[in-house]
Design a protein around this motif. Sequence first.
Motif, PDB file in Angstrom:
ATOM      1  N   ASN A  32       0.857  -1.185   0.000  1.00  0.00           N
ATOM      2  CA  ASN A  32       0.000   0.000   0.000  1.00  0.00           C
ATOM      3  C   ASN A  32       0.899   1.243   0.000  1.00  0.00           C
ATOM      4  O   ASN A  32       0.779   2.118   0.847  1.00  0.00           O
ATOM      5  N   PRO A  72      -4.653  -2.758   4.167  1.00  0.00           N
ATOM      6  CA  PRO A  72      -4.812  -2.485   2.731  1.00  0.00           C
ATOM      7  C   PRO A  72      -3.732  -3.153   1.886  1.00  0.00           C
ATOM      8  O   PRO A  72      -2.544  -2.995   2.138  1.00  0.00           O
ATOM      9  N   ARG A  73      -4.177  -3.901   0.897  1.00  0.00           N
ATOM     10  CA  ARG A  73      -3.276  -4.598  -0.018  1.00  0.00           C
ATOM     11  C   ARG A  73      -3.540  -4.104  -1.439  1.00  0.00           C
ATOM     12  O   ARG A  73      -4.658  -4.237  -1.944  1.00  0.00           O
ATOM     13  N   THR A  74      -2.525  -3.549  -2.082  1.00  0.00           N
ATOM     14  CA  THR A  74      -2.671  -2.953  -3.416  1.00  0.00           C
ATOM     15  C   THR A  74      -1.495  -3.377  -4.297  1.00  0.00           C
ATOM     16  O   THR A  74      -0.701  -2.536  -4.733  1.00  0.00           O
ATOM     17  N   ALA A  77      -1.024  -1.636  -7.911  1.00  0.00           N
ATOM     18  CA  ALA A  77      -0.644  -0.228  -7.782  1.00  0.00           C
ATOM     19  C   ALA A  77       0.769  -0.095  -7.222  1.00  0.00           C
ATOM     20  O   ALA A  77       1.537   0.782  -7.646  1.00  0.00           O
ATOM     21  N   ASP A  78       1.127  -0.961  -6.291  1.00  0.00           N
ATOM     22  CA  ASP A  78       2.482  -0.921  -5.727  1.00  0.00           C
ATOM     23  C   ASP A  78       3.525  -1.168  -6.808  1.00  0.00           C
ATOM     24  O   ASP A  78       4.543  -0.459  -6.888  1.00  0.00           O
TER      25      ASP A  78
END
Length: 286
Positions: A32, A72-74, A77-78
């Motif tokens: 995140n 939060p896990r993204t 996007a990361d």
Amino acid sequence: MLIIDSVAALRETVRGWRLKELSVAFVPTMGNLHEGHLHLVREAKRLADRVVVSVFVNPTQFSPGEDFDAYPRTPAADAEKLRGVATDLLFMPSAGELYPAGLGATTFVEVPVLSDELCGRFRPGHFRGVATIVCKLFNLVQPDVALFGEKDYQQLLIIRRMAADLDFPVRIHAVPTVREASGLALSSRNTYLTTEQKEQAALLYRCLCRAAEAIRRGELDFERIERQQIETLQAAGFRPDYFSVRRETDLAPAGPEDSCLVILAAAWLGKARLIDNVRLTRELSR
């Protein structure tokens, strides 16, 4: 940018770099990613030939009832953000890859004393999980330098102690906290804040700065300063865990004879637990 999820592939890639005598910098994260993380990567690019970033939400540093499932896990996007700052390798392992024997049967690393203070009192087992995963990642990446933000100041000292005690040949490089214009320290958990709470959250940093200014003016009743700021935070709707004036080097409670200080605070605002700190050097009277 290479994206790798296995220990074997990570080791093989780093081994290839070493054969070419390339230096390696490492930035461990839980994902995140925000501008604070990217600032670490940019600094890492300045310090080494190759940069490895890990994204792993480590289950062993979450106490029962904490926000492991909701964290939060993204990942997509990361990865995109890391490409934008020319990261060389992104390591995104599963829990099974790093804890093949299961969480209940793994070996743990623990840094005594430092891990029991401040956040350690309110998050039992947290720093044991942090020390364990960072130790494992240091062993896998074998970096020349590893970068950590000063926002997590207690964590920074614990990692330094662990690296020294276990003789890791890695330099721990601290990077100043990145803040929003309001002063709020950037954090992945800031996404838990509503728009109104985000504006309100900057009060934590202001309270730290007020406490530091009081000490610079010569106030030495640290307990009184701590109580005043806790009351200010409570009146504004925060639920403080602690607000404490400590020695910078070892986080022991500060006394009038100490010159290098760090003021640390942790407080809940809504669903977000915010941490921050301010360091200062005071002149001792002769």
